[in-house]
Write an enzyme that holds these catalytic residues in place. Structure first.
Site, mmCIF file in Angstrom:
data_model
loop_
_atom_site.group_PDB
_atom_site.id
_atom_site.type_symbol
_atom_site.label_atom_id
_atom_site.label_comp_id
_atom_site.label_asym_id
_atom_site.label_seq_id
_atom_site.Cartn_x
_atom_site.Cartn_y
_atom_site.Cartn_z
ATOM 1 N N GLY A 1 -9.474 3.308 6.321
ATOM 2 C CA GLY A 1 -9.472 4.907 6.886
ATOM 3 C C GLY A 1 -7.960 5.339 7.243
ATOM 4 O O GLY A 1 -7.637 6.430 6.808
ATOM 5 N N GLY B 1 1.410 -2.401 4.327
ATOM 6 C CA GLY B 1 1.940 -0.906 3.913
ATOM 7 C C GLY B 1 3.059 -0.730 4.851
ATOM 8 O O GLY B 1 4.335 -0.928 4.328
ATOM 9 N N HIS C 1 -1.208 -1.474 -4.240
ATOM 10 C CA HIS C 1 -2.380 -1.060 -3.578
ATOM 11 C C HIS C 1 -2.651 0.545 -3.526
ATOM 12 O O HIS C 1 -2.001 0.931 -2.703
ATOM 13 C CB HIS C 1 -2.649 -1.802 -2.071
ATOM 14 N N ASP D 1 -4.788 3.388 -2.236
ATOM 15 C CA ASP D 1 -5.891 3.607 -1.233
ATOM 16 C C ASP D 1 -6.536 5.050 -1.583
ATOM 17 O O ASP D 1 -5.888 5.954 -1.462
ATOM 18 C CB ASP D 1 -5.457 3.805 0.368
ATOM 19 N N ASP E 1 -6.761 -6.630 4.033
ATOM 20 C CA ASP E 1 -6.110 -5.462 4.042
ATOM 21 C C ASP E 1 -6.108 -4.793 5.588
ATOM 22 O O ASP E 1 -7.274 -4.635 5.874
ATOM 23 C CB ASP E 1 -6.725 -4.467 3.081
ATOM 24 N N MET F 1 -11.638 -6.491 4.852
ATOM 25 C CA MET F 1 -10.940 -5.736 5.622
ATOM 26 C C MET F 1 -10.529 -6.325 7.101
ATOM 27 O O MET F 1 -11.379 -6.686 7.725
ATOM 28 C CB MET F 1 -11.838 -4.302 5.782
ATOM 29 N N HIS G 1 -8.262 0.650 -4.283
ATOM 30 C CA HIS G 1 -9.275 0.371 -3.164
ATOM 31 C C HIS G 1 -10.025 1.755 -3.109
ATOM 32 O O HIS G 1 -9.413 2.574 -2.523
ATOM 33 C CB HIS G 1 -8.499 -0.132 -1.947
ATOM 34 N N SER H 1 0.853 -1.200 -0.055
ATOM 35 C CA SER H 1 -0.340 0.250 0.031
ATOM 36 C C SER H 1 0.817 1.274 -0.061
ATOM 37 O O SER H 1 1.761 1.572 0.941
ATOM 38 C CB SER H 1 -1.014 0.003 1.194
ATOM 39 N N MET I 1 -9.270 7.557 -0.791
ATOM 40 C CA MET I 1 -10.361 7.964 0.197
ATOM 41 C C MET I 1 -10.583 9.414 0.038
ATOM 42 O O MET I 1 -9.888 10.418 -0.230
ATOM 43 C CB MET I 1 -9.557 8.085 1.698
ATOM 44 N N MET J 1 -12.394 3.875 -1.296
ATOM 45 C CA MET J 1 -12.897 3.987 0.041
ATOM 46 C C MET J 1 -13.711 5.481 0.009
ATOM 47 O O MET J 1 -13.359 6.434 0.486
ATOM 48 C CB MET J 1 -12.070 3.935 1.121
ATOM 49 N N GLY K 1 -3.792 3.912 7.869
ATOM 50 C CA GLY K 1 -2.796 2.885 7.884
ATOM 51 C C GLY K 1 -2.155 2.499 9.586
ATOM 52 O O GLY K 1 -2.650 3.317 10.499
#
Length: 232
Positions: free
Chosen positions: A145, A200, A36, A38, A178, A140, A69, A13, A40, A71, A147
């Site tokens: 939200g 991550g 990956h 993320d 994840d 999940m 991913h 990540s 958000m 979110m 790391g």
């Protein structure tokens, strides 16, 4: 596909990477299976990261495939645009989608693998009939939200149930986990049935992210191999 024949995939990540030097950070994980990403929006989750323009640029410079991913809210509107950017796989949260089957089909039609993510409190059972529409199921193992959170062992039975359903239906769906993946927790997650692992700080927090990937992959792959198999 029986677990003993699965390939252990490590998708680092970039949430744990240096955002000022993302192209260089991607080069450090060139031996990963995918990166990956993320995304958000500070609505679906209480954090804000990067959006489509940055992801489009990452797609152009990354040495490995991109695994987004999302979110984000309004995912039925936004996810197809990430597929149009040429990403290898796009994962949406079922909690944010009004029409998950339609969305999964749209992602596949635009050339991406379709992934569906479940928050820790979202049960997997209502979505098992959807498995043929998916390429990847993301369970999940932390609340999405942020790391650096600890792995939630209470998710292991959920992973096992998902794996049993996948093998029972004969579909080829990867199980991605994840959150809180380390050299220790990857073994438990792999034994439960996961085969794609997002890491991550366990990658970018090490002096050599490439070595960390190899070590994690070896640990996960070992968990797929039966140690007491009878010789033929």
């Amino acid at each position: 596909m029986p677990m003993s024949h699965q390939k252990c995939c490590i998708n680092p990540s970039i949430l744990s990477a240096d955002f000022v030097n993302l192209e260089a950070e991607l080069a450090r994980i060139a031996n990963a299976d995918a990166v990956h990403v993320d995304v958000m929006d500070n609505h679906f989750v209480p954090n804000l990261t990067i959006g489509l323009p940055v992801v489009e640029r990452l797609q152009k410079v990354s040495p490995v495939p991109l695994d987004a991913h999302l979110m984000i809210a309004n995912v039925d509107r936004w996810a197809p645009q990430f597929a149009d950017a040429g990403l290898s796989s796009v994962t949406f949260h079922v909690e944010a989608s009004d029409a998950p089957i339609k969305l999964a089909r749209e992602l596949r039609a635009r050339g991406s693998k379709a992934g569906m993510a479940l928050r820790p409190a979202t049960p997997v059972e209502p979505y098992l009939d959807m498995l043929p529409e998916l390429d990847l199921l993301l369970i999940m193992t932390v609340e999405p939200g942020f790391g650096g959170q600890s792995f939630l062992d209470v998710m292991l039975p959920k992973i096992r149930r998902a794996r049993a359903a996948i093998e029972g239906s004969g579909v080829d769906v990867a199980i991605q986990v994840d959150g809180g993946i380390t050299e220790e927790t990857i073994i438990r997650a792999a034994e439960a049935g996961a085969n794609v692992f997002v890491a991550g700080s366990a990658v970018y927090g090490r002096p050599s992210p490439a070595d960390a990937i190899e070590s994690l992959r070896a640990k996960g792959q070992l968990a797929f191999t039966p140690t007491n198999a009878a010789p033929h």
